[in-house]
Design an enzyme around this catalytic site. Structure first.
Site, PDB file in Angstrom:
ATOM      1  N   CYS A 382       0.841  -1.204   0.000  1.00  0.00           N
ATOM      2  CA  CYS A 382       0.000   0.000   0.000  1.00  0.00           C
ATOM      3  C   CYS A 382       0.874   1.252   0.000  1.00  0.00           C
ATOM      4  O   CYS A 382       1.430   1.598  -1.037  1.00  0.00           O
ATOM      5  CB  CYS A 382      -0.980  -0.044   1.164  1.00  0.00           C
ATOM      6  SG  CYS A 382      -2.423   0.986   0.866  1.00  0.00           S
ATOM      7  N   HIS A 508      -3.478  -4.983   0.538  1.00  0.00           N
ATOM      8  CA  HIS A 508      -2.857  -5.479   1.777  1.00  0.00           C
ATOM      9  C   HIS A 508      -2.851  -7.008   1.808  1.00  0.00           C
ATOM     10  O   HIS A 508      -3.736  -7.616   2.409  1.00  0.00           O
ATOM     11  CB  HIS A 508      -3.613  -4.940   2.995  1.00  0.00           C
ATOM     12  CG  HIS A 508      -3.414  -3.484   3.211  1.00  0.00           C
ATOM     13  ND1 HIS A 508      -2.385  -2.982   3.968  1.00  0.00           N
ATOM     14  CD2 HIS A 508      -4.102  -2.415   2.739  1.00  0.00           C
ATOM     15  CE1 HIS A 508      -2.444  -1.659   3.968  1.00  0.00           C
ATOM     16  NE2 HIS A 508      -3.482  -1.293   3.234  1.00  0.00           N
ATOM     17  N   GLU A 510      -1.109  -8.941   3.461  1.00  0.00           N
ATOM     18  CA  GLU A 510      -0.829  -9.496   4.796  1.00  0.00           C
ATOM     19  C   GLU A 510      -2.081 -10.045   5.472  1.00  0.00           C
ATOM     20  O   GLU A 510      -1.994 -10.951   6.298  1.00  0.00           O
ATOM     21  CB  GLU A 510      -0.151  -8.444   5.690  1.00  0.00           C
ATOM     22  CG  GLU A 510      -0.985  -7.227   6.090  1.00  0.00           C
ATOM     23  CD  GLU A 510      -0.897  -6.059   5.114  1.00  0.00           C
ATOM     24  OE1 GLU A 510      -0.579  -6.298   3.928  1.00  0.00           O
ATOM     25  OE2 GLU A 510      -1.153  -4.915   5.528  1.00  0.00           O
TER      26      GLU A 510
HETATM   27  N1  GLN Z   1      -1.962   6.883   2.745  1.00  0.00           N
HETATM   28  C1  GLN Z   1      -2.045   6.085   1.558  1.00  0.00           C
HETATM   29  C2  GLN Z   1      -3.420   6.188   0.913  1.00  0.00           C
HETATM   30  O1  GLN Z   1      -4.372   6.577   1.534  1.00  0.00           O
HETATM   31  C3  GLN Z   1      -1.703   4.633   1.849  1.00  0.00           C
HETATM   32  C4  GLN Z   1      -2.718   3.950   2.702  1.00  0.00           C
HETATM   33  C5  GLN Z   1      -2.224   2.651   3.303  1.00  0.00           C
HETATM   34  O2  GLN Z   1      -1.031   2.363   3.317  1.00  0.00           O
HETATM   35  N2  GLN Z   1      -3.127   1.865   3.855  1.00  0.00           N
HETATM   36  O3  GLN Z   1      -3.559   5.870  -0.239  1.00  0.00           O
END
Ligand code: GLN
Length: 545
Positions: A382, A508, A510
């Site tokens: 992300c 994500h 994970e």
């Molecule tokens: N801050 C970034 C976004 O909103 C990444 C978000 C995250 O890593 N969950 O796109």
């Protein structure tokens, strides 16, 4: 009809109630029972999505896009199930639902009270999960500790359930701590007696007490707890601290947990069978050769902030029979120094997980640069993908200006930008792009090789994305988009072509990893990292989770 197991906590928080619940789920599932789980959180936030990781630890995202407590991650990993938004209820949700109904006029003429309106709403959540999941057992964990003011409506609701669902269909388990006094060298049961008294005052008599302790619990203390708390001797279950959380189902089962529960709930099932689980734990303990992974983030002071990432790395290391040696690197520390090498020198792989806000970003970008230039395996999750794209763009466009508009709203090279459907969003709660979305993998890429199937579905939690204006230019310089949304609009995975393994995803992964089934991207990341030779790589540290 489902049966209910309610798990409360006493004495102090953070004694591992969530792991105990998850472990009970593992045991019951191995007896052929279907299990679903619900976590009750007494705080007034509607969900933890708006809380800082320092307050709450990781926000776990379900496939259907709920932002939930990190205990749900443990339930999913231990029981090997996928939960939904129905598995996490907060006081905030309960009160907003009751108040919305009052405004609609559902209770016209009535006075709205904690009992019965709030407690009924809570019980409806139990029954809804039972109906939807059709599980044999609904495990319900009450967050916090007995005695908290805000937890009272939940305790009253679970008390009423014994009558609602019938005595043989409800079981109460209380998890407490036996503190150890150095001065006298003994474990104390008094706080347990007090917390059981507090439960009884509310009208709940526990059927089982799980006693957490850092030291073995002598038999006379079990007798004492049994006597004072009016719980069967075999239902006082000691749970001493173990090296890995994955040992807990085995420890509980050794004390007869599975049979105890099914007997008390008047159920007939096959015996508990944890042989596969035990084999996994044996391999975990046997894997001595380390693989050194640097986790670069800004919340590293609180490792719970990266709970699922740490577990997914652990599962992948186990797959390769390696011991995960996690090096926590604070991104602000990297930011401050001109030479990041001393902080990253021993890392055989670098992972940059998710996060929000500008603090520490330049440090993460330095870590990505270090990984790219030194050909160290890199895995971005992300925010970690956005960081990788920014770093690559700075190199490819030969400028230090490329950035995300989250961190520099006026950058001339907004390589990461707000998604169009986020532009009109002006509230923060549950407004990100959340939950499962499909993604097509591009043949011949490392991502496609890892998954070995196509398309894939992964869980998201973000507002920003790869800016397509730069897709072609960066691709020409060697940043390959390797996973795309079905309409080709969103770059969901990308990788650096001229590198042993520099892969990052906007989702994500994970959250989908399991102890016996590591996530393919984590598996391949560790698979490459384990063979990287670094000077001065440190020996293994003891297991910490
Ligand atoms: N801050 C970034 C976004 O909103 C990444 C978000 C995250 O890593 N969950 O796109």
């Amino acid at each position: 009809m489902s049966k209910y197991i309610f798990v409360t906590g006493g004495v102090v928080s953070s004694v591992g109630k969530g792991i105990a619940v998850a472990s009970i789920g593992t045991i019951l599932k191995s007896r052929g029972l279907s299990v679903s789980v619900l976590k009750l959180d007494p705080y007034l936030n509607v969900d933890p999505g708006t809380m800082s990781p320092y307050q709450h630890g990781e926000v776990f995202v379900t496939q259907d896009g709920a932002e939930t407590d990190l205990d749900l991650g443990n339930y999913e990993r231990f029981i090997d199930i996928n939960l939904t938004q129905d598995s996490n209820t907060t006081s905030g949700q309960i009160y907003s639902a009751v108040i919305a109904r009052e405004r609609r006029g559902d209770f016209l003429g009535g006075t709205i009270q904690v009992v019965p309106h709030v407690t009924n709403e809570i019980k409806d959540r139990f029954k809804r999960l039972a109906e939807k999941s059709k599980a044999d057992i609904i495990l319900i964990e009450v967050g916090g500790t007995v005695g908290d003011i805000e937890g009272l409506p939940f305790l009253e609701a679970i008390r009423q359930m014994r009558k609602d669902a019938g005595r043989d269909n409800v079981l109460y388990i209380h998890v407490t701590l036996l503190p150890y006094l150095n001065s006298t060298g003994e474990l104390k049961t008094k706080p347990t007696q007090h917390s059981v008294n507090e439960l009884r005052r509310i009208g709940i008599q526990p059927d089982v007490i799980i006693c957490r302790s850092d030291y073995p619990i002598p038999n006379n203390l079990r007798d004492k707890i049994s006597l004072f708390c009016d719980v069967d001797r075999e239902a006082v279950i000691p749970l001493t601290t173990v090296a890995s959380v994955y040992e807990v189902p085995l420890v509980l089962e050794q004390e007869g947990m599975g049979k105890l529960i099914v007997d008390k709930l008047c159920m007939q099932t096959p015996e508990t069978n944890l042989s596969e689980w035990a084999e996994m734990v044996r391999r975990l303990k046997d894997s001595q050769e380390p693989v050194n992974i640097a986790l670069v983030g800004k919340y590293v002071e609180l490792s719970d902030s990266y709970y699922s990432v740490r577990e997914a790395l652990q599962h992948a290391a186990l797959f390769h029979n390696r011991h995960l040696n996690l090096i926590w690197v604070h991104s602000e520390q990297l930011e401050k120094t001109d030479n990041v090498d001393p902080l990253l020198r021993t890392a055989q792989g670098i992972i940059v997980p998710g996060g929000f806000g500008v603090r520490g970003i330049e440090g993460m970008i330095k870590a990505a640069r270090y990984a790219r230039v030194n050909k160290i395996p890199y895995f971005g999750l992300c925010l970690g993908m956005q960081v990788m794209v920014i770093e690559f763009a700075r190199y490819a466009l030969n400028s230090e200006k490329p950035n995300s508009t989250e961190f520099d709203p006026v950058t001339p090279y907004p390589v990461i930008d707000l998604m169009p459907d986020q532009k009109a969003v002006d509230t923060k709660g549950h407004t990100m792009r959340l939950g499962n979305y499909p993604c097509n993998l591009v043949e011949g890429t490392r991502a496609a090789k890892a998954y070995g199937c196509n398309p894939i579905q992964e869980r998201h939690r973000h507002r920003f994305e790869f800016n397509n204006q730069f897709r072609k230019a960066l691709q020409e310089k060697g940043l390959t988009p390797s996973g795309l949304s079905p309409d080709n609009r969103l770059v969901e995975v990308c990788e650096v072509a001229d590198h042993p393994w520099m892969v990052a995803c906007q989702f994500h992964p994970e959250f989908g990893s399991r102890p016996n089934r590591p996530h393919p991207l984590f598996r391949d990341f560790i698979g490459v990292a384990k063979d990287v030779l670094r000077e001065g790589a440190q020996p293994a540290l003891p297991l910490t989770n």
